[in-house]
Design an enzyme around this catalytic site. Structure first.
Site, PDB file in Angstrom:
ATOM      1  N   HIS A 144       0.766  -1.191  -0.005  1.00 26.13           N
ATOM      2  CA  HIS A 144       0.099   0.045  -0.125  1.00 26.13           C
ATOM      3  C   HIS A 144       0.968   1.090  -0.124  1.00 26.13           C
ATOM      4  CE1 HIS A 144      -3.703   2.150   0.753  1.00 26.13           C
ATOM      5  NE2 HIS A 144      -2.955   3.230   1.444  1.00 26.13           N
ATOM      6  N   CYS A 145       0.500   1.983  -1.076  1.00 27.82           N
ATOM      7  CA  CYS A 145       1.560   3.400  -1.185  1.00 27.82           C
ATOM      8  C   CYS A 145       0.762   4.536  -0.741  1.00 27.82           C
ATOM      9  CB  CYS A 145       2.065   3.574  -2.626  1.00 27.82           C
ATOM     10  SG  CYS A 145       3.005   4.736  -2.930  1.00 27.82           S
ATOM     11  N   ILE A 146       1.215   5.343   0.153  1.00 27.13           N
ATOM     12  CA  ILE A 146       0.563   6.679   0.974  1.00 27.13           C
ATOM     13  C   ILE A 146       0.657   7.626  -0.039  1.00 27.13           C
ATOM     14  CG2 ILE A 146       0.970   5.697   3.167  1.00 27.13           C
ATOM     15  CD1 ILE A 146       2.958   7.653   3.290  1.00 27.13           C
ATOM     16  N   ASN A 150      -3.337   4.438  -2.624  1.00 31.32           N
ATOM     17  CA  ASN A 150      -4.146   3.278  -3.391  1.00 31.32           C
ATOM     18  C   ASN A 150      -2.698   2.255  -3.159  1.00 31.32           C
ATOM     19  OD1 ASN A 150      -5.697   1.829  -4.713  1.00 31.32           O
ATOM     20  ND2 ASN A 150      -5.241   2.752  -6.851  1.00 31.32           N
TER      21      ASN A 150
END
Length: 295
Positions: A144-146, A150
């Site tokens: 999960h990439c802040i 997403n």
């Protein structure tokens, strides 16, 4: 006194941080644009057209800057807006029905039950993992990439890789493009037109771009290694040492599992209709494995 706090729901607060990261990304892009285009190279292009060496240098730098900016922004928007892939509703039930239809119930051999997510109350296809921030299972989840608010998974991993690559190239170009301004300013050149405010903008843009370029270099190298071995960041911890990864089909086919087979589209955040239809891995449900590996 007992506590009913759900720690997984607390992870959802990170999504708020993600929206701040989008604004931060936009601010850094705007700052870099102001420093490179409006302060440093734009004046050379528009105010000194008769000085051919300076004109052509400025034209080349600005052209490359805008091409990379368009590509990284396009890739960023695609990875933010495109779903990484969710498990079809009642997927386990569908799979079991298929198995039952292939055999007579009385003579059907025992089959292992597919993985099951107790939080989603649904089956889990291969390479699928639950994201505590998104509160759902993600197909071929990488992380999960802040920065993009997403998850990065089967259906947007290519967009994420292109975003990493183009951002690294853009930040590196920005650092190199701002070097002449430092040389003129600190070299005692009386003809430089930098104001103290302009120099402060260039200095801040240089520091930020250098920091991002160095950190992104590590991520680019890491994800290239993962791409060529057909591994996700999550699966790094699942691979057994000394045993070749069962999804490792060779670097060429591993690459095509993410970028597709159409070479003309490799550098763009797009897929051909043929690749989406013919490469199951791009849909995130079925993945080919090495024939000589027991699964």
């Amino acid at each position: 006194m007992g506590s009913n706090i759900n720690l997984f729901k607390l992870c959802s607060a990170l999504r708020v941080l993600g929206y701040f990261m989008i604004l931060l990304f936009a601010a850094i892009v705007a700052l870099s644009y102001y420093a490179v285009v409006l302060i440093t190279w734009g004046p050379l292009l528009f105010h000194s057209p008769l000085r051919l060496p300076s004109f052509f240098s400025a034209f080349f730098v600005l052209l490359l800057f805008h091409i990379l900016l368009i590509l990284l922004t396009w890739s960023y928007i695609m990875v933010v807006l495109n779903d990484p892939g969710s498990v079809p509703h009642n997927w386990r039930h569908h799979q079991q029905q298929q198995l039952r239809s292939d055999f007579n119930l009385e003579t059907a051999p025992p089959t292992p039950s597919p993985a099951y997510c107790s939080r989603c109350q649904n089956g889990k296809p291969p390479r699928c993992h639950h994201c505590s921030i998104c509160q759902r299972c993600v197909l071929k989840m990488d992380h999960h990439c802040i920065w993009v608010v997403n998850c990065v998974g089967a259906r947007n991993y290519k967009y994420f890789l292109l975003f990493l690559l183009y951002t690294f190239l853009e930040t590196t170009l920005d650092c190199l493009a701002l070097v002449p301004s430092f040389i003129r300013f600190f070299g005692g050149n009386k003809n430089h037109s930098l104001s103290p405010g302009g120099f402060a903008v260039i200095f801040l843009a240089s520091i930020l771009n250098l920091a991002f370029a160095l950190s992104l270099l590590c991520f680019v190298v890491m994800h290239i290694s993962l791409l060529l071995s057909n591994t996700t960041s999550v699966e790094v911890h699942e691979k057994k040492k000394g045993v070749r990864w069962m999804y490792d089909l060779g670097w060429k086919r591993n690459f095509e599992q993410v970028f597709g087979t159409k070479k003309a589209l490799w550098l763009f955040p797009l897929f051909s209709k043929e690749d989406l239809e013919n490469i199951p891995a791009l849909r995130g449900i079925d993945f080919p494995t090495r024939s000589d590996v027991d699964v």
